[in-house]
Design an enzyme around this catalytic site. Structure first.
Site, PDB file in Angstrom:
ATOM      1  N   GLY A  84     -66.874 -26.500 -24.021  1.00  0.00           N
ATOM      2  CA  GLY A  84     -68.044 -26.827 -23.196  1.00  0.00           C
ATOM      3  C   GLY A  84     -69.337 -26.200 -23.675  1.00  0.00           C
ATOM      4  O   GLY A  84     -70.327 -26.173 -22.942  1.00  0.00           O
ATOM      5  N   HIS A 107     -53.856 -23.695 -20.490  1.00  0.00           N
ATOM      6  CA  HIS A 107     -55.273 -23.872 -20.810  1.00  0.00           C
ATOM      7  C   HIS A 107     -55.996 -22.546 -20.578  1.00  0.00           C
ATOM      8  O   HIS A 107     -55.682 -21.814 -19.634  1.00  0.00           O
ATOM      9  CB  HIS A 107     -55.884 -24.975 -19.929  1.00  0.00           C
ATOM     10  CG  HIS A 107     -57.236 -25.396 -20.424  1.00  0.00           C
ATOM     11  ND1 HIS A 107     -58.360 -24.646 -20.189  1.00  0.00           N
ATOM     12  CD2 HIS A 107     -57.631 -26.463 -21.163  1.00  0.00           C
ATOM     13  CE1 HIS A 107     -59.402 -25.238 -20.770  1.00  0.00           C
ATOM     14  NE2 HIS A 107     -58.984 -26.350 -21.365  1.00  0.00           N
ATOM     15  N   GLU A 122     -58.736 -21.871 -19.294  1.00  0.00           N
ATOM     16  CA  GLU A 122     -59.357 -21.743 -17.970  1.00  0.00           C
ATOM     17  C   GLU A 122     -58.337 -21.283 -16.932  1.00  0.00           C
ATOM     18  O   GLU A 122     -58.697 -20.651 -15.940  1.00  0.00           O
ATOM     19  CB  GLU A 122     -60.018 -23.075 -17.571  1.00  0.00           C
ATOM     20  CG  GLU A 122     -61.295 -23.296 -18.379  1.00  0.00           C
ATOM     21  CD  GLU A 122     -61.702 -24.733 -18.572  1.00  0.00           C
ATOM     22  OE1 GLU A 122     -61.203 -25.617 -17.852  1.00  0.00           O
ATOM     23  OE2 GLU A 122     -62.532 -24.982 -19.470  1.00  0.00           O
ATOM     24  N   LYS A 126     -60.207 -31.914 -16.123  1.00  0.00           N
ATOM     25  CA  LYS A 126     -60.451 -30.673 -15.366  1.00  0.00           C
ATOM     26  C   LYS A 126     -60.688 -31.016 -13.884  1.00  0.00           C
ATOM     27  O   LYS A 126     -60.016 -31.896 -13.362  1.00  0.00           O
ATOM     28  CB  LYS A 126     -61.607 -29.894 -16.004  1.00  0.00           C
ATOM     29  CG  LYS A 126     -61.366 -29.693 -17.516  1.00  0.00           C
ATOM     30  CD  LYS A 126     -62.310 -28.756 -18.177  1.00  0.00           C
ATOM     31  CE  LYS A 126     -61.958 -28.625 -19.653  1.00  0.00           C
ATOM     32  NZ  LYS A 126     -62.785 -27.674 -20.357  1.00  0.00           N
ATOM     33  N   ASN A 166     -58.960 -34.200 -20.948  1.00  0.00           N
ATOM     34  CA  ASN A 166     -58.676 -33.264 -19.860  1.00  0.00           C
ATOM     35  C   ASN A 166     -59.855 -33.362 -18.889  1.00  0.00           C
ATOM     36  O   ASN A 166     -60.940 -32.875 -19.186  1.00  0.00           O
ATOM     37  CB  ASN A 166     -58.542 -31.845 -20.431  1.00  0.00           C
ATOM     38  CG  ASN A 166     -58.363 -30.801 -19.342  1.00  0.00           C
ATOM     39  OD1 ASN A 166     -58.201 -31.128 -18.172  1.00  0.00           O
ATOM     40  ND2 ASN A 166     -58.401 -29.537 -19.732  1.00  0.00           N
ATOM     41  N   SER A 213     -65.534 -28.897 -27.520  1.00  0.00           N
ATOM     42  CA  SER A 213     -66.772 -29.590 -27.902  1.00  0.00           C
ATOM     43  C   SER A 213     -66.553 -30.747 -28.886  1.00  0.00           C
ATOM     44  O   SER A 213     -67.395 -30.985 -29.756  1.00  0.00           O
ATOM     45  CB  SER A 213     -67.803 -28.595 -28.456  1.00  0.00           C
ATOM     46  OG  SER A 213     -68.166 -27.671 -27.455  1.00  0.00           O
ATOM     47  N   GLU A 264     -57.543 -24.409 -28.904  1.00  0.00           N
ATOM     48  CA  GLU A 264     -58.849 -24.499 -28.260  1.00  0.00           C
ATOM     49  C   GLU A 264     -59.528 -23.128 -28.259  1.00  0.00           C
ATOM     50  O   GLU A 264     -59.260 -22.291 -27.376  1.00  0.00           O
ATOM     51  CB  GLU A 264     -58.702 -24.957 -26.804  1.00  0.00           C
ATOM     52  CG  GLU A 264     -58.104 -26.341 -26.657  1.00  0.00           C
ATOM     53  CD  GLU A 264     -58.545 -27.016 -25.354  1.00  0.00           C
ATOM     54  OE1 GLU A 264     -58.940 -28.181 -25.420  1.00  0.00           O
ATOM     55  OE2 GLU A 264     -58.508 -26.369 -24.300  1.00  0.00           O
TER      56      GLU A 264
HETATM   57  P1  13P Z   1     -64.886 -29.676 -23.927  1.00  0.00           P
HETATM   58  O1  13P Z   1     -64.488 -30.873 -24.741  1.00  0.00           O
HETATM   59  O2  13P Z   1     -65.710 -30.043 -22.730  1.00  0.00           O
HETATM   60  O3  13P Z   1     -65.502 -28.608 -24.778  1.00  0.00           O
HETATM   61  O4  13P Z   1     -63.544 -29.063 -23.299  1.00  0.00           O
HETATM   62  C1  13P Z   1     -62.463 -28.813 -24.135  1.00  0.00           C
HETATM   63  C2  13P Z   1     -61.289 -28.503 -23.299  1.00  0.00           C
HETATM   64  O5  13P Z   1     -61.222 -27.451 -22.675  1.00  0.00           O
HETATM   65  C3  13P Z   1     -60.225 -29.503 -23.215  1.00  0.00           C
HETATM   66  O6  13P Z   1     -59.089 -28.984 -22.607  1.00  0.00           O
END
Ligand code: 13P
Length: 249
Positions: free
Chosen positions: A170, A93, A95, A12, A10, A209, A164
């Site tokens: 992150g 997601h 976010e 982002k 992803n 992560s 997740e």
């Molecule tokens: P990270 O791998 O950067 O922690 O992000 C995970 C994520 O949100 C994937 O959609």
């Protein structure tokens, strides 16, 4: 039979034309692991160029609107993603659930629209740290899954669920092996409850992560059928070792 592992990146809000080389490198190197499905979900504006750059490699979106068309400034329909060359999309997601106040009902409508249009789907669920700390992670995530997953029985190959935990995204923090196993097994149970035996064929990804250094251990957990990777999907040097780890289990 064990489900084929699936590793999706992803990106982002990362990626410009100058990054198409990175997508090419990832697609090229992924061919060495035919026993793993690999995809990259890139910013919408990059989908068409990415799909042209790597024919045959799965390129996805990161969100979709639930409506077919209409007065929705700034939004994209499933048909538009498909038309640009996407074969899948992420929905729900954290976010987007947080920053864009997306409810389970809205995520469910997006999931339905994507599947009906012929896009494969990665549906995300996950708990906050506060929920985890008060011992409500499993009940919260299962309620979220139940309220955001499409009602209709679905072709299991088209639907993927990604667990997740928000606090692991992150941050470099990841749940324990036991916590991941407990959550994935609860999600599996819910999928079987919803879809019958077909629920056993839906892949459940872990996200948050994931790196080359922890991927092997995560992939060896029961009912972890792959990963949704953020930061470590931006460069082939970080991402491909995760694909390689998936190929080994
Ligand atoms: P990270 O791998 O950067 O922690 O992000 C995970 C994520 O949100 C994937 O959609």
């Amino acid at each position: 039979m064990a489900l084929k592992k699936f590793v999706a990146g992803n990106w982002k809000m990362h990626g410009l034309s100058s990054d198409l080389e990175k997508i090419r490198a990832i697609a090229e190197a992924s061919r060495n692991y035919p026993n793993v499905d690999v995809a990259l979900c890139v910013p919408a504006i990059l989908i068409e160029r990415a799909a042209r750059a790597v024919p045959g490699f799965a390129i996805g979106g990161q969100d979709v609107h639930h409506a077919e068309k209409g007065a929705h400034t700034g939004c994209m329909s499933a048909a538009m993603l498909l038309d640009a060359g996407a074969s899948l999309t992420i929905v729900g997601h954290s976010e987007r659930r947080d920053a864009h106040r997306e409810s389970d009902t809205e995520v469910q409508a997006k999931a339905k629209a994507a599947l009906e249009c012929g896009l494969n789907l990665i549906l995300c669920v996950g708990e906050s740290l506060e929920v985890r700390e008060r011992g409500a992670a499993v009940t919260t995530v299962i309620a979220q899954l139940d309220a955001s997953i499409p009602h209709e029985s679905t072709d299991e190959a088209e639907l993927t669920v990604a667990y997740e935990p928000i606090w692991a995204i992150g941050t470099g923090k990841i749940p324990t092996v036991g916590e991941i196993a407990e959550m994935h097994s609860a999600i599996r149970e819910q999928l079987v409850h919803r879809y019958g035996a077909a629920g056993n064929q839906v892949r459940i990804l872990y996200g948050g992560s994931v790196k080359a250094s922890n991927a092997g251990e995560i992939f060896s957990i029961a009912d972890v059928n792959g990963a949704l990777v953020g930061g470590a999907s931006l460069k082939a040097a970080d991402f491909i070792p995760i694909v390689a780890a998936a190929a080994l289990v």
